[in-house]
Write an enzyme that holds these catalytic residues in place. Structure first.
Site, PDB file in Angstrom:
ATOM      1  N   GLY A   1     -15.773  66.898  -3.360  1.00 32.73           N
ATOM      2  CA  GLY A   1     -15.942  68.073  -4.212  1.00 32.73           C
ATOM      3  C   GLY A   1     -16.077  69.353  -3.419  1.00 32.73           C
ATOM      4  O   GLY A   1     -15.388  70.345  -3.682  1.00 32.73           O
TER       5      GLY A   1
ATOM      6  N   LYS B   1     -24.080  64.786   3.082  1.00 37.14           N
ATOM      7  CA  LYS B   1     -24.479  63.438   2.652  1.00 37.14           C
ATOM      8  C   LYS B   1     -24.456  62.499   3.862  1.00 37.14           C
ATOM      9  O   LYS B   1     -23.660  61.557   3.933  1.00 37.14           O
ATOM     10  CB  LYS B   1     -23.542  62.937   1.550  1.00 37.14           C
ATOM     11  CG  LYS B   1     -23.711  63.704   0.234  1.00 37.14           C
ATOM     12  CD  LYS B   1     -22.757  63.195  -0.832  1.00 37.14           C
ATOM     13  CE  LYS B   1     -22.903  63.974  -2.110  1.00 37.14           C
ATOM     14  NZ  LYS B   1     -21.864  63.669  -3.100  1.00 37.14           N
TER      15      LYS B   1
ATOM     16  N   GLY C   1     -16.601  60.578  -0.858  1.00 36.90           N
ATOM     17  CA  GLY C   1     -17.133  59.254  -0.529  1.00 36.90           C
ATOM     18  C   GLY C   1     -16.184  58.154  -0.977  1.00 36.90           C
ATOM     19  O   GLY C   1     -15.966  57.178  -0.259  1.00 36.90           O
TER      20      GLY C   1
ATOM     21  N   ARG D   1     -12.029  69.440 -10.324  1.00 32.48           N
ATOM     22  CA  ARG D   1     -12.309  68.146 -10.967  1.00 32.48           C
ATOM     23  C   ARG D   1     -12.123  68.219 -12.488  1.00 32.48           C
ATOM     24  O   ARG D   1     -11.751  67.221 -13.105  1.00 32.48           O
ATOM     25  CB  ARG D   1     -13.722  67.669 -10.621  1.00 32.48           C
ATOM     26  CG  ARG D   1     -13.783  67.056  -9.233  1.00 32.48           C
ATOM     27  CD  ARG D   1     -15.188  66.623  -8.864  1.00 32.48           C
ATOM     28  NE  ARG D   1     -15.156  65.754  -7.699  1.00 32.48           N
ATOM     29  CZ  ARG D   1     -16.207  65.515  -6.936  1.00 32.48           C
ATOM     30  NH1 ARG D   1     -17.367  66.064  -7.205  1.00 32.48           N
ATOM     31  NH2 ARG D   1     -16.107  64.706  -5.894  1.00 32.48           N
TER      32      ARG D   1
HETATM   33  N1  LIG Z   1     -25.139  72.060   8.977  1.00 31.17           N
HETATM   34  C1  LIG Z   1     -25.378  71.868   7.680  1.00 31.17           C
HETATM   35  N2  LIG Z   1     -26.635  71.812   7.224  1.00 31.17           N
HETATM   36  C2  LIG Z   1     -26.877  71.619   5.907  1.00 31.17           C
HETATM   37  N3  LIG Z   1     -25.926  71.483   4.967  1.00 31.17           N
HETATM   38  C3  LIG Z   1     -24.651  71.530   5.387  1.00 31.17           C
HETATM   39  C4  LIG Z   1     -24.309  71.712   6.742  1.00 31.17           C
HETATM   40  N4  LIG Z   1     -22.967  71.734   6.847  1.00 31.17           N
HETATM   41  C5  LIG Z   1     -22.489  71.558   5.599  1.00 31.17           C
HETATM   42  N5  LIG Z   1     -23.484  71.447   4.714  1.00 31.17           N
HETATM   43  C6  LIG Z   1     -23.385  71.313   3.256  1.00 31.17           C
HETATM   44  O1  LIG Z   1     -22.704  70.136   2.929  1.00 31.17           O
HETATM   45  C7  LIG Z   1     -22.358  70.244   1.547  1.00 31.17           C
HETATM   46  C8  LIG Z   1     -21.172  69.356   1.261  1.00 31.17           C
HETATM   47  O2  LIG Z   1     -21.479  68.037   1.657  1.00 31.17           O
HETATM   48  P1  LIG Z   1     -20.820  66.751   0.995  1.00 31.17           P
HETATM   49  O3  LIG Z   1     -21.281  66.602  -0.415  1.00 31.17           O
HETATM   50  O4  LIG Z   1     -21.134  65.636   1.941  1.00 31.17           O
HETATM   51  O5  LIG Z   1     -19.271  67.099   1.024  1.00 31.17           O
HETATM   52  P2  LIG Z   1     -18.133  66.721  -0.043  1.00 31.17           P
HETATM   53  O6  LIG Z   1     -18.611  67.170  -1.421  1.00 31.17           O
HETATM   54  O7  LIG Z   1     -16.924  67.457   0.412  1.00 31.17           O
HETATM   55  O8  LIG Z   1     -18.005  65.227   0.026  1.00 31.17           O
HETATM   56  C9  LIG Z   1     -22.084  71.714   1.302  1.00 31.17           C
HETATM   57  O9  LIG Z   1     -22.852  72.133   0.197  1.00 31.17           O
HETATM   58  C10 LIG Z   1     -22.531  72.379   2.607  1.00 31.17           C
HETATM   59  O10 LIG Z   1     -23.295  73.534   2.387  1.00 31.17           O
HETATM   60  O1  LIG Z   2     -19.314  64.513  -5.460  1.00 25.73           O
HETATM   61  C1  LIG Z   2     -19.149  63.294  -5.383  1.00 25.73           C
HETATM   62  O2  LIG Z   2     -18.923  62.641  -4.232  1.00 25.73           O
HETATM   63  P1  LIG Z   2     -18.369  63.354  -2.888  1.00 25.73           P
HETATM   64  O3  LIG Z   2     -19.326  64.474  -2.515  1.00 25.73           O
HETATM   65  O4  LIG Z   2     -18.388  62.232  -1.877  1.00 25.73           O
HETATM   66  O5  LIG Z   2     -16.982  63.837  -3.172  1.00 25.73           O
HETATM   67  C2  LIG Z   2     -19.100  62.401  -6.587  1.00 25.73           C
HETATM   68  O6  LIG Z   2     -19.280  63.134  -7.777  1.00 25.73           O
HETATM   69  C3  LIG Z   2     -20.119  61.271  -6.462  1.00 25.73           C
HETATM   70  O7  LIG Z   2     -21.396  61.814  -6.402  1.00 25.73           O
HETATM   71  P2  LIG Z   2     -22.597  60.980  -5.706  1.00 25.73           P
HETATM   72  O8  LIG Z   2     -22.300  60.929  -4.225  1.00 25.73           O
HETATM   73  O9  LIG Z   2     -23.847  61.761  -6.046  1.00 25.73           O
HETATM   74  O10 LIG Z   2     -22.575  59.594  -6.324  1.00 25.73           O
END
Ligand SMILES: Nc1ncnc2c1ncn2[C@@H]1O[C@H](COP(=O)(O)OP(=O)(O)O)[C@@H](O)[C@H]1O
Ligand SMILES: O=C(OP(=O)(O)O)[C@H](O)COP(=O)(O)O
Length: 488
Positions: free
Chosen positions: A440, A284, A463, A123
């Site tokens: 991310g 998330k 997201g 990023r």
């Molecule tokens: N089964 C699980 N229980 C808890 N956390 C998890 C699990 N699987 C994945 N994760 C966590 O999810 C996090 C990423 O989630 P998210 O922010 O939704 O993804 P991204 O950043 O790719 O959008 C990672 O830090 C990972 O450790």
């Molecule tokens: O990491 C982010 O989103 P992402 O995990 O959905 O890629 C962005 O920085 C937005 O963060 P937020 O979901 O706390 O608003």
């Protein structure tokens, strides 16, 4: 689903366009376009769409967008299409920028380890072209971002650890402020030379940021003369630094990264080559589970992993031990399973999981069927049988969008599922499948495996890319100034 009632929206097309019959519906829209299309009208449409990157990607799609906007704006199609483009930082020259204070909202929400080391700088690297364009044209850059989801001022979410890498990549020493508003920040802005960069502290240290408080937005805006939004990863949030601030700063324009992401994602995902698969995981859950509903309208195959799955298991009456669960989403999970069945979408949940006796890298672990998670244990990865099933399903696809790791990949013991999927996508990418990775942590995982460069598109927004795929309007984009129509 966005209806695109406003001609200035920058969202994906409606579900009719994205349905499995998308190519035929695109053609029928073309036929509808013809009665109102003059040759000059078409040229204008093409010009407007080229600015968004459509024309190169798919002329049929470009015309379809033109037709759709045309009908949404009751006879003002040509004007509407041209005005749909957002003003770009590339439109600003030295005459506009020299000596000007430019508020740049970036998404520098990078993963940090326990020692505050950056574990993936994607990023930060992605934000550099916009910053360089501004400083090379003599602007004073006031750079802002959030990091994590702090509740108030939280030292571990400070942006300070980013300064060395930012300075190295930009090629000048970045100055760091200890706040994002207030007299101390104003002093630093006043002493910033032309071509200098000041990094504000985490904008989320103020609760007013996420509330999009107008007074707070005004304080942020008071630091600058004009605004650039390059935070694609946060463009789905209507926050003070992504949306509110645009009410007080003119012009408010799109950065290069924001444009690049929209150009690629709108083109690739609105009319995907089929079969089209989505893989959704991560932690998330509450913000992503809702996306599944609209993914069911667009995808042929939906694979779920990560923390997402336990809410689905529990909704089916399985015990999930101490795994991540969103209790208030159990009914939604049940209805999504029913909807997938009714729509004939192949929704796959892992049949086995890797469980741990604590959330730690040195936890004891074992593989169990998804139906046999004992009390006191938590699921932290998908199991080997699930990896095999997922790989087989992915073999059949032509487009894949992936958001959210399959497990806690930061711990080696629970990284196997995520790494296997990353390798599978890399392999398929080499065979001509369109592979889009968003988010991310997902991008960090793909970088960790060393296959990021073979993917079709690495998106800095998880997201945000999913919401774009849903057809939602991104507030951070909508708020920006429209491009000046260009005569062709
Ligand atoms: N089964 C699980 N229980 C808890 N956390 C998890 C699990 N699987 C994945 N994760 C966590 O999810 C996090 C990423 O989630 P998210 O922010 O939704 O993804 P991204 O950043 O790719 O959008 C990672 O830090 C990972 O450790
Ligand atoms: O990491 C982010 O989103 P992402 O995990 O959905 O890629 C962005 O920085 C937005 O963060 P937020 O979901 O706390 O608003």
């Amino acid at each position: 689903m966005a209806t695109s009632a406003s001609p200035t929206t920058f969202s994906l097309l409606s579900s009719t366009t994205n349905s499995s019959t998308s190519s035929s519906s695109t053609r029928s829209s073309l036929l509808h376009l013809s009665p109102t299309t003059t040759s000059s009208g078409l040229r204008l449409r093409s010009a407007g769409l080229r600015r968004l990157g459509f024309a190169a990607a798919d002329p049929l799609l470009a015309l379809h967008v033109a037709s759709r906007i045309s009908s949404a704006s009751s006879g003002k199609g040509v004007r509407a299409v041209v005005s749909m483009a957002k003003k770009s930082v590339g439109d600003l020259t030295a005459a506009d920028l020299k000596g000007k204070r430019v508020f740049v909202r970036a998404d520098l929400n990078v993963p940090l380890d326990d020692n505050q080391n950056i574990t993936d700088d994607t990023r930060i690297r992605a934000a550099i072209p916009t910053i360089k364009h501004l400083i090379q044209n003599g602007a004073k850059v006031i750079l802002s971002s959030h990091l994590g989801r702090p509740k108030g001022v939280t030292p571990k979410f400070s942006l300070a650890p980013l300064v060395p890498r930012l300075s190295e990549l930009i090629g000048i020493q970045v100055v760091k402020a200890d706040d994002s508003i207030g007299p101390e920040v104003e002093k630093l802005v006043a002493s910033l030379p032309d071509g200098g960069v000041l990094l504000l502290e985490n904008v989320r240290f103020y609760k007013e940021e996420e509330k999009n408080d107008p007074e707070h937005a005004k304080k942020l805006a008071a630091l600058a003369d004009l605004y650039v939004n390059d935070a694609f990863g946060t463009a789905h949030r209507a926050h003070a630094s992504t949306e509110g601030v645009t009410k007080f700063l003119k012009p408010s324009v799109a950065g290069f990264l924001l444009q690049k992401e929209l150009d690629y994602l709108v083109g690739a995902v609105s009319n995907p080559k089929r079969p089209f698969a989505a893989i959704v995981g991560g932690s998330k859950v509450s913000s992503k589970i809702g996306v599944i509903e609209s993914l069911l309208e667009k995808c042929d195959i939906l694979l779920l992993g990560g923390g997402m799955i336990f809410t689905f298991y529990k909704a089916q009456g399985l015990s999930v031990g101490s795994s991540l669960v969103e209790e208030d989403k159990l009914d939604l999970a049940t209805s999504l399973l029913a909807k997938a069945k009714a729509k004939g979408v192949s929704l796959l949940l892992p049949s086995d999981v890797v469980i741990a006796d604590k959330f730690a890298p040195d936890a004891n672990s074992k593989v169990v069927p998804a139906s046999a998670i004992p009390d006191g244990w938590m699921g932290l990865d998908i199991g080997p049988e699930s990896i095999k099933t997922f790989n087989e399903a992915l073999e059949t696809t032509k487009t894949i969008i992936w958001n959210g790791p399959m497990g806690v990949f930061e711990f080696d013991k629970f990284a196997v599922g995520t790494e296997a999927i990353a390798k599978k996508l890399a392999d398929l990418s080499g065979k001509g499948v369109t592979t889009i990775i968003g988010g991310g942590d997902s991008v960090a995982a793909v970088e960790k495996v060393g296959v990021a460069n073979v993917m079709s598109h690495i998106s800095t927004g998880g997201g945000a890319s999913l919401e774009l795929l849903e057809g939602k309007e991104l507030p951070g984009v909508l708020a920006l100034d429209e491009a000046t129509p260009v005569a062709v």
